[in-house]
Scaffold this motif. Structure first.
Motif: not given
Length: 282
Positions: A239-251
């Motif tokens: 989902s979009a929210s999961e992708m956003a969480a992933r991006a925030q964690a990996l940045r």
């Protein structure tokens, strides 16, 4: 982050050439790699584009003692020192080379043509004035190595927590495939032999310290894990929210990997500067 930045090849082999460790032909062959041709535009004293051999010789005559890498991203001017015009162009390209000893920098512009499977790549390096000042946010090699070790652990933990395939066997298989693909190309692009990672893959030009090779290999591994994590989210399963969480964690992990890459490529110049300072004190 998966592939070696062109600015890294230019800085590494340009440094070896400026130090007299490799020949101009070997340096240019390694920098060009699989591209058709590289030219430099805007070189002082030249009216039009020139080849890499002439450009590197001209930089030496203008006082360049070494070449540093910049890998900027939005909000993170990594390796840059200004002015704004150069920074903006480097940010658009996401990479640049900055000369030490000459207030000049080089930013690549890549042109591709031809059908899939037979793409013809030409690179024009734009030579522009830079501000002679300390580059932004570049760590020492030792700092980069310590940060990377922690980043690798964090990336694995984050991907496992987010149930991303890149944290397990899928990631290992992709990393092995990536190394196999790049090994032959890197060897053919490095005729004089250079810094080698485990397994013999060329990573840096001759003259670089082994620690820089180790740091660069680890940075590429971390960058690959991050890229795999992003790629595994495409296709609608996440989902979009999961992708956003992933991006925030990996940045932050991706930022650390870029900082380490810059530290590794700049290690040659840093070591030469330390040797010069020791000579002055002696």
């Amino acid at each position: 982050m998966l592939s070696e930045p062109r600015s890294g090849r230019l800085a590494a082999w340009g440094n070896a050439l400026l130090a007299g460790i490799v020949s101009p032909d070997d340096a240019v062959h390694a920098v060009t790699g699989g591209d058709a041709v590289h030219r430099v535009e805007g070189m002082p004293g030249e009216e039009g584009p020139v080849g890499l051999t002439l450009a590197l010789g001209r930089l030496r005559s203008l006082g360049a003692r070494g070449l540093r890498v910049a890998l900027p991203a939005p909000g993170h001017p990594l390796g840059l020192s200004g002015p704004p015009e150069f920074n903006a162009r480097a940010l658009e390209a996401e990479e640049a080379v900055v000369c030490e000893g000459a207030a000049l920098g080089l930013v690549p512009e890549v042109h591709e043509a031809g059908p899939e499977g037979d793409v013809h790549v030409e690179v024009v390096w734009h030579c522009l004035p830079v501000r002679e000042a300390p580059p932004a946010d570049v760590p020492s090699l030792g700092e980069a190595e310590r940060e990377l070790a922690e980043a690798l652990r964090e990336a694995t933990e984050v991907l496992s927590r987010l149930d991303v395939a890149a944290s397990g066997p899928v990631a290992e298989a992709a990393i092995d495939a990536y190394r196999a693909r790049t090994e032959g190309a890197a060897r053919s692009a490095s005729p004089a032999g250079g810094g080698r990672a485990t397994g013999g893959r060329e990573l840096l030009a001759p003259g670089y310290p082994p620690r820089a090779v180790r740091v660069l290999e680890m940075a590429q591994r971390v960058g690959l894990l991050v890229s795999l994590a992003y790629e595994s989210g495409h296709g609608g399963a996440v989902s979009a929210s999961e992708m956003a969480a992933r991006a925030q964690a990996l940045r932050p992990v991706e930022r650390t990997a870029r900082r380490a890459q810059v530290a590794a490529y700049n290690a040659f110049v840093e070591e030469r500067d330390r040797e010069r300072q020791r000579g002055w004190r002696a």
